[in-house]
Each structure stands twice: as C-alpha cells, then as structure tokens.
Design an enzyme around this catalytic site. Sequence first.
Site, short mmCIF file in Angstrom:
data_model
loop_
_atom_site.label_atom_id
_atom_site.label_comp_id
_atom_site.label_asym_id
_atom_site.label_seq_id
_atom_site.Cartn_x
_atom_site.Cartn_y
_atom_site.Cartn_z
N ASP A 110 68.77 -61.34 7.98
CA ASP A 110 69.86 -62.07 7.34
C ASP A 110 69.56 -63.57 7.27
O ASP A 110 70.43 -64.37 6.96
CB ASP A 110 71.19 -61.84 8.09
N HIS A 139 68.49 -65.50 9.83
CA HIS A 139 68.71 -66.29 11.05
C HIS A 139 67.39 -66.82 11.61
O HIS A 139 66.34 -66.20 11.44
CB HIS A 139 69.51 -65.52 12.11
N ASP A 166 66.14 -68.17 22.49
CA ASP A 166 67.41 -67.48 22.73
C ASP A 166 67.31 -66.44 23.85
O ASP A 166 66.22 -66.12 24.33
CB ASP A 166 67.91 -66.83 21.43
N GLU A 203 73.06 -67.32 13.26
CA GLU A 203 73.41 -66.42 12.17
C GLU A 203 74.02 -67.21 11.00
O GLU A 203 74.44 -68.36 11.17
CB GLU A 203 74.43 -65.39 12.68
P1 PGA Z 1 61.67 -59.48 14.31
O1 PGA Z 1 62.90 -60.45 14.49
O2 PGA Z 1 60.45 -60.27 14.60
O3 PGA Z 1 61.88 -58.39 15.33
O4 PGA Z 1 61.70 -58.99 12.89
C1 PGA Z 1 62.86 -61.69 13.86
C2 PGA Z 1 64.10 -62.47 14.21
O5 PGA Z 1 65.16 -61.85 14.37
O6 PGA Z 1 64.00 -63.70 14.31
#
Ligand code: PGA
Length: 251
Positions: free
Chosen positions: A138, A140, A68, A145
């Site tokens: 959450d 994702h 992304d 999402e």
């Molecule tokens: P993080 O993010 O590694 O900063 O916890 C994980 C994600 O959003 O996929």
Amino acid sequence: MIQVIRKKNYDEISKAAADLIAAAILLNPEAKVGLATGSTPVGTYAELVKKYEAGDLDFSRVTTANLDEYRGLGGDHDQSYRYFMNTNLFDHVNIDKSRTFVPDGTEEDAEKACRDYDAILEKEIGSFDIQLLGIGGDGHIGFNEPADNFCVNTQCIRLEEQTIQDNARLFFNGNLDEVPTEAYTMGIGFIMRSRKILIMATGAGKKEIVEKAFLGPVTPWVPASILQLHPNVVLAGDEAAISDAVVEKYK
Ligand code: PGA
C-alpha cells in the site's frame, strides 16, 4: 534525486544493495545505518554476512536503528523485528548489539514507547548515513500507512488490512489472527533526514505500487512518494518490480 538500479532477479539486486550498504560502512566505519525487516532485505543481509565472513566488512563500530516493531511483541518472540534482525544479521556479524536499536514492542504505553524511540534516534543516530527501506503493497515505508498527512515523529500505527494480510501470508505461519494489529514506527521525518536512502522492491507484486510512488504525485496516501523530494535516493529492484517506465523517468 532518484537513481534506479534494476537487476535481473532477487539475488542480483540483493548483492547490489549489500554493496551500497557495505560502501557506506567502508567510507565511515562508525556509520549510522537504518535497517528494515520483511522478506525483501533477507537476501541483502545474507550478502552482508558473507562480506563479513570473507573479512571484507567490519561492523564493530557501526550503529543501527530499525524502522519499526510490533506493539506487544518482545525481542524473544520469533515474529518480532528484534528477533528478525538478530537471526538475519546481528548474530552473524561482529556488531555490538547494544548499538542496535529497535522500538520497544513490550512498552504498553504507546506515547512513551514513541517518545523513547525518538529520544534514542536523536541521541544515538542524529541522521543515518544510509537508510534501507522496503515498500509495502500500500506504499508504506516503515509502518507509516497511507494517511491524511506525513507523520514526522515515531508513532503508534494501526496496520491496514492489506498489511496484516501481507504479513500473515509471509510470516506468522500464515495465521491472520496472530498478526498484531498495531506497531511502533519511526516517522517519515526521521527517514527523510537520512543522507542516503536505499529503497528496495522485488517481485511482481510491487510493480504497481512502485509506479504509483515514483511516477505519481507526492501524497501521504502513498507514503513512499515523498522520496521523490529527497536529494539522494537509490531505488533498487528486480525486473519484476521495476517497470521500464520507472527506469525511463529517472534515466
Ligand atoms: P516485504 O515488506 O519486504 O515483506 O514485502 C515490505 C514492507 O512492508 O515494507
């Protein structure tokens, strides 16, 4: 099929994750590797750099594609995911940067940005030998999402409030107003095409969502839960993030 690897702490699980990625590249020097950003994989990339510096790993024929990118950020913005990849991995190994792909955050036409990235994935990747994932608070994966359905192709997504807050906490110097509200993300269909998926979770903040994703029902409201249906997943985490119940279920 899910295999759980649980290690004591962040450093140990970063080493284990780097070993799995290195193994995929040793098995296939022209490996297609899916990469992720965020705080979780930073240690894994540092371990991969160490392997390269020790002469144990050659990236010269590897192709990568990232999950992304924030809509509106160019690769020279220090919070863009292109910049993250350059500074955490690409600048430190012998990868051909023209063989590293990230969605084009500067393309304002969202539809075009998404279709262009799908075309790149189709042409340059086909399917990943290994895909590295983090998991959002959450649930994702990439920036897919929670939603009514699992999105197959690259999409432009409006980030959830929780994601924006998580990102402001860890990045953007804590400044909520600076976090972009939209991102382009690879779809779940392409993620699921990977021959192997390595999903990492570290820290106590991820324990609950890991349980939901791997012990709960498969639902697009917890996007990572779809990995329960993939034939070759490694869930790699530290003791803070992976509960005994998760280890038990996949023993
Ligand atoms: P993080 O993010 O590694 O900063 O916890 C994980 C994600 O959003 O996929």
